[in-house]
Design a protein around this motif. Structure first.
Motif, PDB file in Angstrom:
ATOM      1  N   LEU C  33       0.843  -1.189   0.000  1.00 57.86           N
ATOM      2  CA  LEU C  33       0.000   0.000   0.000  1.00 57.86           C
ATOM      3  C   LEU C  33       0.880   1.241   0.000  1.00 57.86           C
ATOM      4  CD1 LEU C  33      -2.857   1.306   0.415  1.00 57.86           C
ATOM      5  CD2 LEU C  33      -2.402   1.169   2.860  1.00 57.86           C
ATOM      6  N   LEU C  34       0.618   2.109  -0.967  1.00 57.73           N
ATOM      7  CA  LEU C  34       1.357   3.373  -1.020  1.00 57.73           C
ATOM      8  C   LEU C  34       0.455   4.482  -0.503  1.00 57.73           C
ATOM      9  CD1 LEU C  34       3.809   5.080  -1.997  1.00 57.73           C
ATOM     10  CD2 LEU C  34       2.587   5.342  -4.155  1.00 57.73           C
ATOM     11  N   VAL C  35       0.899   5.153   0.566  1.00 58.11           N
ATOM     12  CA  VAL C  35       0.146   6.284   1.098  1.00 58.11           C
ATOM     13  C   VAL C  35       0.786   7.546   0.533  1.00 58.11           C
ATOM     14  CG1 VAL C  35      -0.622   7.471   3.174  1.00 58.11           C
ATOM     15  CG2 VAL C  35      -0.289   5.005   3.205  1.00 58.11           C
ATOM     16  N   SER C  36       0.002   8.313  -0.207  1.00 54.33           N
ATOM     17  CA  SER C  36       0.568   9.522  -0.798  1.00 54.33           C
ATOM     18  C   SER C  36      -0.246  10.729  -0.364  1.00 54.33           C
ATOM     19  CB  SER C  36       0.573   9.407  -2.318  1.00 54.33           C
ATOM     20  OG  SER C  36      -0.752   9.257  -2.789  1.00 54.33           O
ATOM     21  N   GLY C  37       0.265  11.871  -0.675  1.00 51.97           N
ATOM     22  CA  GLY C  37      -0.421  13.100  -0.293  1.00 51.97           C
ATOM     23  C   GLY C  37       0.586  14.203  -0.088  1.00 51.97           C
ATOM     24  N   PRO C  38       0.128  15.453  -0.113  1.00 48.93           N
ATOM     25  CA  PRO C  38       1.060  16.573   0.060  1.00 48.93           C
ATOM     26  C   PRO C  38       1.616  16.623   1.478  1.00 48.93           C
ATOM     27  CG  PRO C  38      -1.216  17.353  -0.022  1.00 48.93           C
ATOM     28  CD  PRO C  38      -1.253  15.911  -0.359  1.00 48.93           C
ATOM     29  N   ASN C  39       2.618  17.466   1.680  1.00 48.82           N
ATOM     30  CA  ASN C  39       3.193  17.654   3.014  1.00 48.82           C
ATOM     31  C   ASN C  39       2.099  18.064   3.981  1.00 48.82           C
ATOM     32  OD1 ASN C  39       5.774  17.150   2.142  1.00 48.82           O
ATOM     33  ND2 ASN C  39       6.173  19.289   1.647  1.00 48.82           N
ATOM     34  N   GLY C  40       2.145  17.474   5.182  1.00 45.11           N
ATOM     35  CA  GLY C  40       1.181  17.869   6.193  1.00 45.11           C
ATOM     36  C   GLY C  40      -0.187  17.232   6.022  1.00 45.11           C
ATOM     37  N   SER C  41      -0.296  16.250   5.119  1.00 42.20           N
ATOM     38  CA  SER C  41      -1.609  15.650   4.917  1.00 42.20           C
ATOM     39  C   SER C  41      -1.844  14.490   5.880  1.00 42.20           C
ATOM     40  CB  SER C  41      -1.753  15.173   3.476  1.00 42.20           C
ATOM     41  OG  SER C  41      -0.738  14.240   3.175  1.00 42.20           O
ATOM     42  N   GLY C  42      -0.843  14.145   6.688  1.00 39.33           N
ATOM     43  CA  GLY C  42      -1.041  13.128   7.710  1.00 39.33           C
ATOM     44  C   GLY C  42      -0.482  11.755   7.369  1.00 39.33           C
ATOM     45  N   ASN C 170      17.044   1.874  -6.172  1.00 38.55           N
ATOM     46  CA  ASN C 170      16.718   0.694  -6.982  1.00 38.55           C
ATOM     47  C   ASN C 170      16.733  -0.576  -6.149  1.00 38.55           C
ATOM     48  OD1 ASN C 170      16.402   2.163  -9.283  1.00 38.55           O
ATOM     49  ND2 ASN C 170      18.500   1.850  -9.996  1.00 38.55           N
ATOM     50  N   LEU C 171      17.761  -0.678  -5.310  1.00 39.39           N
ATOM     51  CA  LEU C 171      17.887  -1.864  -4.464  1.00 39.39           C
ATOM     52  C   LEU C 171      16.690  -1.963  -3.519  1.00 39.39           C
ATOM     53  CD1 LEU C 171      19.645  -4.229  -3.684  1.00 39.39           C
ATOM     54  CD2 LEU C 171      20.828  -2.743  -2.056  1.00 39.39           C
ATOM     55  N   LEU C 172      16.291  -0.824  -2.974  1.00 35.21           N
ATOM     56  CA  LEU C 172      15.150  -0.816  -2.052  1.00 35.21           C
ATOM     57  C   LEU C 172      13.884  -1.267  -2.771  1.00 35.21           C
ATOM     58  CD1 LEU C 172      13.804  -0.218   0.633  1.00 35.21           C
ATOM     59  CD2 LEU C 172      13.739   2.200   0.036  1.00 35.21           C
ATOM     60  N   GLU C 173      13.672  -0.739  -3.978  1.00 34.58           N
ATOM     61  CA  GLU C 173      12.492  -1.148  -4.751  1.00 34.58           C
ATOM     62  C   GLU C 173      12.496  -2.658  -4.986  1.00 34.58           C
ATOM     63  OE1 GLU C 173      12.947   1.391  -8.098  1.00 34.58           O
ATOM     64  OE2 GLU C 173      11.759   3.019  -7.220  1.00 34.58           O
ATOM     65  N   GLU C 174      13.681  -3.168  -5.308  1.00 37.08           N
ATOM     66  CA  GLU C 174      13.826  -4.604  -5.543  1.00 37.08           C
ATOM     67  C   GLU C 174      13.456  -5.399  -4.289  1.00 37.08           C
ATOM     68  OE1 GLU C 174      17.819  -6.652  -6.376  1.00 37.08           O
ATOM     69  OE2 GLU C 174      17.545  -5.156  -7.979  1.00 37.08           O
ATOM     70  N   ARG C 175      13.977  -4.925  -3.128  1.00 35.69           N
ATOM     71  CA  ARG C 175      13.741  -5.618  -1.863  1.00 35.69           C
ATOM     72  C   ARG C 175      12.270  -5.577  -1.460  1.00 35.69           C
ATOM     73  NH1 ARG C 175      18.967  -6.810  -0.313  1.00 35.69           N
ATOM     74  NH2 ARG C 175      19.391  -7.623  -2.381  1.00 35.69           N
ATOM     75  N   LEU C 176      11.647  -4.434  -1.702  1.00 35.69           N
ATOM     76  CA  LEU C 176      10.232  -4.312  -1.353  1.00 35.69           C
ATOM     77  C   LEU C 176       9.410  -5.297  -2.175  1.00 35.69           C
ATOM     78  CD1 LEU C 176       9.757  -0.426  -1.019  1.00 35.69           C
ATOM     79  CD2 LEU C 176      10.113  -2.125   0.769  1.00 35.69           C
ATOM     80  N   SER C 177       9.693  -5.355  -3.481  1.00 33.95           N
ATOM     81  CA  SER C 177       8.956  -6.282  -4.344  1.00 33.95           C
ATOM     82  C   SER C 177       9.157  -7.719  -3.874  1.00 33.95           C
ATOM     83  CB  SER C 177       9.438  -6.145  -5.792  1.00 33.95           C
ATOM     84  OG  SER C 177       9.288  -4.824  -6.234  1.00 33.95           O
ATOM     85  N   ALA C 178      10.421  -8.050  -3.578  1.00 39.65           N
ATOM     86  CA  ALA C 178      10.715  -9.422  -3.162  1.00 39.65           C
ATOM     87  C   ALA C 178       9.985  -9.769  -1.870  1.00 39.65           C
ATOM     88  CB  ALA C 178      12.222  -9.590  -2.994  1.00 39.65           C
ATOM     89  N   HIS C 179       9.943  -8.801  -0.935  1.00 35.69           N
ATOM     90  CA  HIS C 179       9.300  -9.050   0.355  1.00 35.69           C
ATOM     91  C   HIS C 179       7.804  -9.322   0.163  1.00 35.69           C
ATOM     92  CE1 HIS C 179       8.540  -8.831   4.625  1.00 35.69           C
ATOM     93  NE2 HIS C 179       7.677  -7.847   4.462  1.00 35.69           N
ATOM     94  N   ALA C 185       4.158  -7.902   3.781  1.00 30.52           N
ATOM     95  CA  ALA C 185       3.312  -6.759   3.427  1.00 30.52           C
ATOM     96  C   ALA C 185       4.087  -5.477   3.683  1.00 30.52           C
ATOM     97  CB  ALA C 185       2.025  -6.762   4.241  1.00 30.52           C
ATOM     98  N   VAL C 186       3.818  -4.476   2.849  1.00 31.58           N
ATOM     99  CA  VAL C 186       4.525  -3.208   2.968  1.00 31.58           C
ATOM    100  C   VAL C 186       3.511  -2.075   2.930  1.00 31.58           C
ATOM    101  CG1 VAL C 186       6.174  -1.638   1.886  1.00 31.58           C
ATOM    102  CG2 VAL C 186       6.600  -4.098   1.838  1.00 31.58           C
ATOM    103  N   VAL C 187       3.618  -1.159   3.882  1.00 34.06           N
ATOM    104  CA  VAL C 187       2.892   0.102   3.782  1.00 34.06           C
ATOM    105  C   VAL C 187       3.944   1.187   3.681  1.00 34.06           C
ATOM    106  CG1 VAL C 187       1.278   1.696   4.854  1.00 34.06           C
ATOM    107  CG2 VAL C 187       0.998  -0.762   5.181  1.00 34.06           C
ATOM    108  N   LEU C 188       3.786   2.024   2.677  1.00 33.81           N
ATOM    109  CA  LEU C 188       4.839   2.948   2.312  1.00 33.81           C
ATOM    110  C   LEU C 188       4.237   4.343   2.268  1.00 33.81           C
ATOM    111  CD1 LEU C 188       7.683   2.187   1.160  1.00 33.81           C
ATOM    112  CD2 LEU C 188       6.662   2.292  -1.081  1.00 33.81           C
ATOM    113  N   LEU C 196       7.699  -0.832  -8.540  1.00 29.22           N
ATOM    114  CA  LEU C 196       7.698  -2.172  -7.966  1.00 29.22           C
ATOM    115  C   LEU C 196       7.216  -3.166  -9.014  1.00 29.22           C
ATOM    116  CD1 LEU C 196       6.317  -1.650  -4.363  1.00 29.22           C
ATOM    117  CD2 LEU C 196       8.628  -1.399  -5.243  1.00 29.22           C
ATOM    118  N   THR C 197       7.618  -4.405  -8.830  1.00 27.18           N
ATOM    119  CA  THR C 197       7.179  -5.439  -9.756  1.00 27.18           C
ATOM    120  C   THR C 197       5.991  -6.204  -9.196  1.00 27.18           C
ATOM    121  OG1 THR C 197       8.752  -6.969  -8.799  1.00 27.18           O
ATOM    122  CG2 THR C 197       9.497  -5.700 -10.697  1.00 27.18           C
ATOM    123  N   VAL C 198       5.375  -5.655  -8.153  1.00 27.33           N
ATOM    124  CA  VAL C 198       4.167  -6.285  -7.604  1.00 27.33           C
ATOM    125  C   VAL C 198       3.038  -5.271  -7.626  1.00 27.33           C
ATOM    126  CG1 VAL C 198       5.341  -7.944  -6.121  1.00 27.33           C
ATOM    127  CG2 VAL C 198       4.909  -5.632  -5.294  1.00 27.33           C
TER     128      VAL C 198
END
Lengths: 232, 251, 216
Positions: C33-42, C170-179, C185-188, C196-198
């Motif tokens: 799950l990718l949590v996005s939003g502007p600065n200060g959005s919580g 790049n390495l982090l993206e790879e690791r997140l996909s692998a995990h 599960a990843v919340v980002l 990501l490849t997932v």
């Protein structure tokens, strides 16, 4: 899953936390030794400001040594959680699957081992400067060793409550100095009683009782305070 | 009973109930304080040893009692707030803490004023005065800690915890100070317990104590109500209430 | 292992400002799950709530169907949270820091594995020197080496790409996909949309009209 989750590893985590704190203290020797230097320096100032007459100095010595040791402890308390809070380690410790009160106790124990215990050992040496008779060295050191452990525990509550605050240091002293009063009374009382040749056992027993109570309650209060303060 | 407490925990309901109670509390407080002052300061006899200065008793004792009870209440409210997260408890704590500090200060000042004719000096390290002084610092810590946090919620929780830590320590501090004094001053004149107080003195004292407590309750109700309005100003019930009262005023 | 972290009806108000209200979400094994939003959005606030660090003003968390009291250990035993600060003490070496983090989870681990993890993140050289002498990016890598070592299935990462160079990202993206592929599960929370490849679901904060504005 379930029961297997929260069980083991407390001993590992506890020992590792204690080791980490001692190692950190050893790496930052300047900061670790600062309270001891402060203690010695202030004690050296008293004869200059008060009197050099041995008998008058000796009468004041237990109180002076105790109050100065208390202030030296207070000085070192501010740093107890400060760096961990700044670099994010504290946040991680709060998220560890271990009882926080136990981990916090390891930190306080380390604080005492590098702070209060050396103060207690140094005090008789400084007692020489204040013309304290040799007979009261042992009660002085024992009272400081017991008392400073209580001071570390009680003071850690204040340090935890003020950890995220910009000017926490001053507030910390307002919060904890009133709570230090019983320790000061029994501790200085023990040294004073030994000086006049009275029985100091009761004082030490009371100090021990205070320490037992602090050991029982303070870790929970420190843990609760950290959980509040982390959200600043 | 339990449900009644929970209902009172709602700021809106407390606001209404307290609003109905508070005029009665104020009336009772004023009546008792007037009666007690007249009785104590005018009609009650002077002490044969201390003369008229004994009348400071009628202020010193109630303020000293309140200083302690308010701290206990502060800690109790803190406990309720921390455990059950009832916001009203925190509003009460925020409302009464400065009053408790003021009572402690008054007890100290009246004690010092009493000390001058009795002991011939403003300040004596009397056990009661000493513990009262320490208690004043505890109050100041609780108040300062709340203000030091930028996040109001955290400040409230921190000061509640400190009040709890303080209330555990108060008896220990009292014990240690009493013990310390027995070692340092063998027998000083005890302030509050004259050998035996005649009814002509303790009856007005009782009225004064009751008056001070009624005053505290009335003030706590009023201050808690304004604290509720301040914090809940954006909720619907406050807006409706404001609309109703301003509407009434317009008519 | 299958697990699920659920949040129901989370309210968040900061300094009199409503950041989100009635927010619900669910993260299970194999989710990202990718949590996005502007600065200060919580975003950070939400992650801290999900970690059990910050008690929500309203709402609750449930781990595997069991409602959690504030900061419950059942969640923490399965959680790796990484906040803005990397959690790397300046006076300790990266090896010591990693050892402490393992010990906090009750694991002893060994220095060979820790060294391998650090080398993995390009820090073989700095493994034995106090972290105070490392750069911000290198300290961030020390923290990320925990991802290689940990057995926790649920990762909550707050802006993990901060201070990373392209290779490390790049390495982090790879690791997140692998995990995620391995059943984690990843919340980002991130401004950066990672490649990501997932499959990745998204939660945008601060974009929908705020509920209290609608109500008036």
């Amino acid at each position: 899953m379930g029961a297997g989750d929260a069980d083991t590893g407390l001993a590992t985590a506890w020992a590792a936390t204690l080791g980490r704190e001692l190692r950190r203290a050893g790496r930052r020797r300047g900061e670790t030794l600062a309270p001891l230097t402060f203690f010695a320096l202030v004690i050296a100032l008293f004869p200059l400001g008060l009197t050099v007459q041995p008998e008058r100095l000796a009468g004041l010595a237990p109180g002076l040594l105790w109050v100065t040791a208390l202030l030296a402890t207070l000085l070192s308390l501010e740093a107890l959680f400060r760096d961990d809070h700044a670099d994010g380690s504290l946040e991680q410790m709060l998220l560890a699957p271990q009882p926080l009160a136990a981990l916090v106790l390891a930190k306080v124990l380390a604080h005492w081992l590098v702070g209060g215990l050396p103060l207690a050992l140094l005090a008789p040496l400084l007692g020489v400067l204040l013309a304290l008779p040799a007979g009261s060295y042992l009660p002085l050191a024992v009272s400081l060793a017991l008392g400073s452990a209580s001071l570390s525990l009680i003071g850690a509550i204040g340090a935890a409550l003020t950890v995220g605050l910009a000017r926490g240091g001053l507030l910390l002293s307002v919060l904890v100095l009133p709570l230090f009063v019983p320790v000061l009374i029994f501790g200085a009382g023990a040294a004073q009683a030994a000086l006049v040749g009275g029985a100091f056992g009761a004082h030490l027993a009371l100090l021990g009782a205070l320490l037992a109570l602090a050991l029982l309650l303070a870790p929970w209060a420190i843990a609760a305070a950290l959980r509040i303060a982390i959200n600043g | 009973m339990w449900r009644a407490i929970h209902r009172l925990g709602s700021p809106a309901i407390f606001y209404a109930v307290a609003g109905r109670l508070q005029p009665w509390c104020w009336a009772l407080a004023i009546a008792l304080l007037l009666a007690g002052s007249l009785w104590g300061l005018v009609w009650a006899p002077a002490d044969y040893q201390q003369g008229d200065s004994v009348r400071i008793l009628y202020v010193h004792v109630p303020t000293a009692l309140l200083a302690q009870s308010v701290f206990v209440l502060l800690a109790a409210a803190g406990g309720v707030f921390l455990v059950w997260r009832i916001k009203l408890a925190d509003m009460l704590a925020a409302a009464i803490a400065p009053f408790g500090a003021l009572m402690t200060l008054l007890a100290l000042v009246s004690g010092a004023l009493w000390g001058l004719p009795t002991w011939g000096t403003w300040w004596v390290w009397d056990a009661r005065l000493t513990s009262m002084l320490i208690q004043l610092f505890l109050y100041l810590g609780v108040i300062a800690l709340r203000g030091a946090y930028t996040a109001a919620e955290s400040g409230a929780r921190a000061s509640a915890l400190l009040a709890l830590v303080g209330v555990v320590n108060v008896p220990i501090i009292k014990f240690s100070v009493d013990w310390w004094q027995t070692l340092h001053q063998a027998a000083t004149f005890s302030l509050v317990r004259p050998p035996s107080m005649p009814a002509s003195m303790w009856l007005p004292l009782l009225v004064m104590v009751a008056g001070f407590y009624a005053f505290f309750v009335a003030l706590a109700l009023t201050r808690t109500r304004s604290e509720i309005l301040r914090r809940e100003s954006r909720t619907r019930w406050v807006r409706e209430r404001v609309a109703r009262t301003t509407g009434k005023a317009a008519r | 292992m299958s697990f699920r972290l659920e949040a129901r009806g989370l309210d968040c108000e900061r300094d009199g400002q409503r950041l989100f209200a009635g927010l619900g979400l669910s993260v299970a094994d194999g989710d990202c799950l990718l949590v996005s939003g502007p600065n200060g959005s919580g975003k950070s606030t939400l992650l801290r709530m999900l970690a059990g660090q910050l008690p929500p003003q309203a709402g609750e968390l449930a781990w595997c169907g069991r409602v959690l009291r504030h900061g419950a250990r059942a969640l923490r035993a399965n959680l790796l949270y990484m906040g803005h600060a990397p959690g790397v003490a300046a006076s300790l070496t990266p090896l010591e820091t990693l050892a402490w983090y393992q010990a906090l989870r009750g694991e002893r681990g060994d220095d060979d594995a820790r060294l391998a993890a650090l080398e993995d993140w390009g820090l073989g050289e700095g493994a034995g020197i106090p972290a105070g002498q490392l750069s911000a990016g290198q300290r961030r890598r020390v923290a990320l080496a925990r991802l290689t070592l940990t057995s926790a299935p649920l990762w909550l990462l707050d802006e993990p790409f901060t201070a990373l160079d392209r290779d490390a990202a790049n390495l982090l993206e790879e690791r997140l996909s692998a995990h995620v592929r391995a059943g984690g599960a990843v919340v980002l929370a991130s401004h950066h949309v990672p490649a990501l490849t997932v499959a990745m679901s998204r939660l945008a904060l601060g974009e929908s009209p705020r509920p209290d504005e609608v109500a008036v």
